[in-house]
Design an enzyme around this catalytic site. Sequence first.
Site, PDB file in Angstrom:
ATOM      1  NE  ARG A 162      -4.162  -1.725   0.325  1.00  0.00           N
ATOM      2  CZ  ARG A 162      -4.212  -3.025  -0.006  1.00  0.00           C
ATOM      3  NH1 ARG A 162      -3.165  -3.607  -0.550  1.00  0.00           N
ATOM      4  NH2 ARG A 162      -5.322  -3.712   0.204  1.00  0.00           N
ATOM      5  CB  SER A 236      -8.562  -1.438   4.121  1.00  0.00           C
ATOM      6  OG  SER A 236      -8.883  -2.722   3.685  1.00  0.00           O
ATOM      7  CD  GLU A 331      -5.471   1.294   2.296  1.00  0.00           C
ATOM      8  OE1 GLU A 331      -5.804   2.159   1.471  1.00  0.00           O
ATOM      9  OE2 GLU A 331      -5.924   0.144   2.310  1.00  0.00           O
TER      10      GLU A 331
HETATM   11  N1  EPU Z   1     -10.709 -10.617  10.159  1.00  0.00           N
HETATM   12  C1  EPU Z   1     -11.306 -10.442  11.392  1.00  0.00           C
HETATM   13  N2  EPU Z   1     -12.449  -9.669  11.483  1.00  0.00           N
HETATM   14  C2  EPU Z   1     -13.014  -9.102  10.389  1.00  0.00           C
HETATM   15  C3  EPU Z   1     -12.435  -9.301   9.113  1.00  0.00           C
HETATM   16  C4  EPU Z   1     -11.274 -10.054   9.026  1.00  0.00           C
HETATM   17  O1  EPU Z   1     -10.835 -10.947  12.402  1.00  0.00           O
HETATM   18  O2  EPU Z   1     -14.017  -8.400  10.561  1.00  0.00           O
HETATM   19  C5  EPU Z   1      -9.453 -11.378  10.083  1.00  0.00           C
HETATM   20  C6  EPU Z   1      -9.630 -12.840   9.740  1.00  0.00           C
HETATM   21  O3  EPU Z   1      -8.656 -13.558  10.447  1.00  0.00           O
HETATM   22  C7  EPU Z   1      -9.304 -12.889   8.259  1.00  0.00           C
HETATM   23  C8  EPU Z   1      -8.243 -11.843   8.147  1.00  0.00           C
HETATM   24  O4  EPU Z   1      -8.634 -10.821   9.065  1.00  0.00           O
HETATM   25  O5  EPU Z   1      -8.843 -14.137   7.869  1.00  0.00           O
HETATM   26  C9  EPU Z   1      -8.070 -11.245   6.760  1.00  0.00           C
HETATM   27  O6  EPU Z   1      -9.306 -10.706   6.340  1.00  0.00           O
HETATM   28  P1  EPU Z   1      -9.599 -10.335   4.812  1.00  0.00           P
HETATM   29  O7  EPU Z   1      -9.211 -11.461   3.925  1.00  0.00           O
HETATM   30  O8  EPU Z   1     -10.994  -9.827   4.719  1.00  0.00           O
HETATM   31  O9  EPU Z   1      -8.552  -9.204   4.457  1.00  0.00           O
HETATM   32  P2  EPU Z   1      -7.910  -7.986   5.254  1.00  0.00           P
HETATM   33  O10 EPU Z   1      -6.506  -8.314   5.598  1.00  0.00           O
HETATM   34  O11 EPU Z   1      -8.804  -7.508   6.328  1.00  0.00           O
HETATM   35  C10 EPU Z   1      -6.884  -6.981   3.054  1.00  0.00           C
HETATM   36  C11 EPU Z   1      -6.878  -5.696   2.299  1.00  0.00           C
HETATM   37  C12 EPU Z   1      -8.195  -5.512   1.532  1.00  0.00           C
HETATM   38  C13 EPU Z   1      -8.339  -6.686   0.572  1.00  0.00           C
HETATM   39  C14 EPU Z   1      -8.333  -7.983   1.384  1.00  0.00           C
HETATM   40  C15 EPU Z   1      -8.380  -9.206   0.510  1.00  0.00           C
HETATM   41  C16 EPU Z   1      -5.457  -4.202   3.571  1.00  0.00           C
HETATM   42  C17 EPU Z   1      -5.376  -2.983   4.427  1.00  0.00           C
HETATM   43  N3  EPU Z   1      -6.675  -4.576   3.212  1.00  0.00           N
HETATM   44  O12 EPU Z   1      -7.894  -6.880   4.058  1.00  0.00           O
HETATM   45  O13 EPU Z   1      -8.082  -4.320   0.770  1.00  0.00           O
HETATM   46  O14 EPU Z   1      -9.530  -6.590  -0.179  1.00  0.00           O
HETATM   47  O15 EPU Z   1      -7.095  -8.057   2.159  1.00  0.00           O
HETATM   48  O16 EPU Z   1      -7.167  -9.374  -0.130  1.00  0.00           O
HETATM   49  O17 EPU Z   1      -4.415  -4.774   3.233  1.00  0.00           O
HETATM   50  C18 EPU Z   1      -8.582  -1.995   0.683  1.00  0.00           C
HETATM   51  O18 EPU Z   1      -7.362  -1.803   0.612  1.00  0.00           O
HETATM   52  O19 EPU Z   1      -9.397  -1.027   0.671  1.00  0.00           O
HETATM   53  C19 EPU Z   1      -9.074  -3.354   0.813  1.00  0.00           C
HETATM   54  C20 EPU Z   1     -10.372  -3.630   0.969  1.00  0.00           C
END
Ligand code: EPU
Length: 335
Positions: A162, A236, A331
Site C-alpha cells: 500500500r 480498508s 491507509e
Molecule cells: N478478520 C477479522 N475480522 C473481520 C475481518 C477479518 O478478524 O471483521 C481477520 C480474519 O482472520 C481474516 C483476516 O482478518 O482471515 C483477513 O481478512 P480479509 O481477507 O478480509 O482481508 P484484510 O486483511 O482484512 C486486506 C486488504 C483488503 C483486501 C483484502 C483481501 C489491507 C489494508 N486490506 O484486508 O483491501 O480486499 O485483504 O485481499 O491490506 C482496501 O485496501 O481497501 C481493501 C479492501
Amino acid sequence: MPHPKNNSLRPYNTFGMDVQARKVIRIASIEDLKSVLQIHRPQEIRIIGGGSNILMTKNIDAVCLINQFSGKSIVRRDDEHVWVRFASGENWHEAVQWCVNQGFGGLENLSLIPGTCGAAPIQNIGAYGVELKDVFDSLEAFHLESQQIEIMHADDCHFAYRDSIFKQHAKGKYFILSITLRLSLHPNLNTSYGGIQSALDNQGILNPNIRDVAEVVIAIRKSKLPDPLIIGNAGSFFKNPVIPESLFQSLQKTHPHIPSFPAKDGVKIPAAWLIEQCGWKGFRDGDAGVHPHQALVLVNYHQASGMDIFALSEKIITSVQQAFNISLEREVNIW
Ligand code: EPU
C-alpha cells in the site's frame, strides 16, 4: 471565506462527505492541465481520481482536479504477454473486466476495487494475493512544476505494501496520465488466498479460468465490503500492521488464535482482527460506524462528518494500542 455551493466535492468522494473545494475543474487532456497551471501554482492543486481512498474532514482550500482522462490501447504483444495502456481516469474495475473479456490474465484478483487506473499505482492496490506491482510495466506522469512528461518503471515507483513514491517524496508533485500493464496470454491463476479456492470447489469448478476467478472475487467482495453507493466508505481504513517477531510471540501466549501472515520484516497481523477483538465490529455512534462484516472498514451511514469518522478512527487506534501495544496506521488519505 464562504465557498460557493457548486464546488461541492460530495460526488467525488466515496465517503460522501459534503465539503466544498475552492474550485473544481475536470481535466481530460494535457492542454487542460497546462491551462490550469497558467493560473494556479502546483501547491494550490489537489488531484481526485475515484475519491475512494480519501476522508475529507474539512473544506478544501485548493483547486481540485477531477481526472477524466479516458482511453485504452494495446501497445505491444509477444507470444506470452500483452502490454495494455489505460488512461488514468479510466475506472479500474471496468479496465479489469475488459481484460478478463479479452482473456488477458493478471488482474482478475483485483476485480471490483473502487477507483481509477491512475490511482492504482499510488497505493499499489492489492487484494487476494495480488498487487498492482505484479503486473505493472510503467506509467506516464506529468510533473506539475516542470510541466514535463516523465516515464517511470516499477523500480522508479518504489512499490511496497500500500505504498509508492507517490505517497512519499513525490506526493502531490505529479498528475499520472496513464499506466501500462503487462498481462499474460497464458495466465497462471492465483487462487490460494482468502477463500477463492474453496469458493471454486463449492461451485464444482475444477479447471477455473480468469473469468471464474474474477466472478468469485466479486462475490467475496460483495459479501464483505459495503457498496459505497449505498453506505459511504473508503475500503480498508487502516493498513495491516507488521510487528516484530518477539511481540508476536508474546501475543500468542495471551491470544493463541491470533491470525498472522509472514512479512518481510516481521509478522503481519490483520488489523480487522485487532479491531474486532477490541469490540468495535458493528459499532455505531450516530452515522459513523465500523462495518458489521469487515472491521477494517469505517462507514458513513448517512450524515456523519469527516471529523466524526476521524474521531472514531482515533478511538480505535487508541484502544488497539492499549490492548495489543500495536500502532495502527491509516491507509486512507486524510484531507
Ligand atoms: N478478520 C477479522 N475480522 C473481520 C475481518 C477479518 O478478524 O471483521 C481477520 C480474519 O482472520 C481474516 C483476516 O482478518 O482471515 C483477513 O481478512 P480479509 O481477507 O478480509 O482481508 P484484510 O486483511 O482484512 C486486506 C486488504 C483488503 C483486501 C483484502 C483481501 C489491507 C489494508 N486490506 O484486508 O483491501 O480486499 O485483504 O485481499 O491490506 C482496501 O485496501 O481497501 C481493501 C479492501
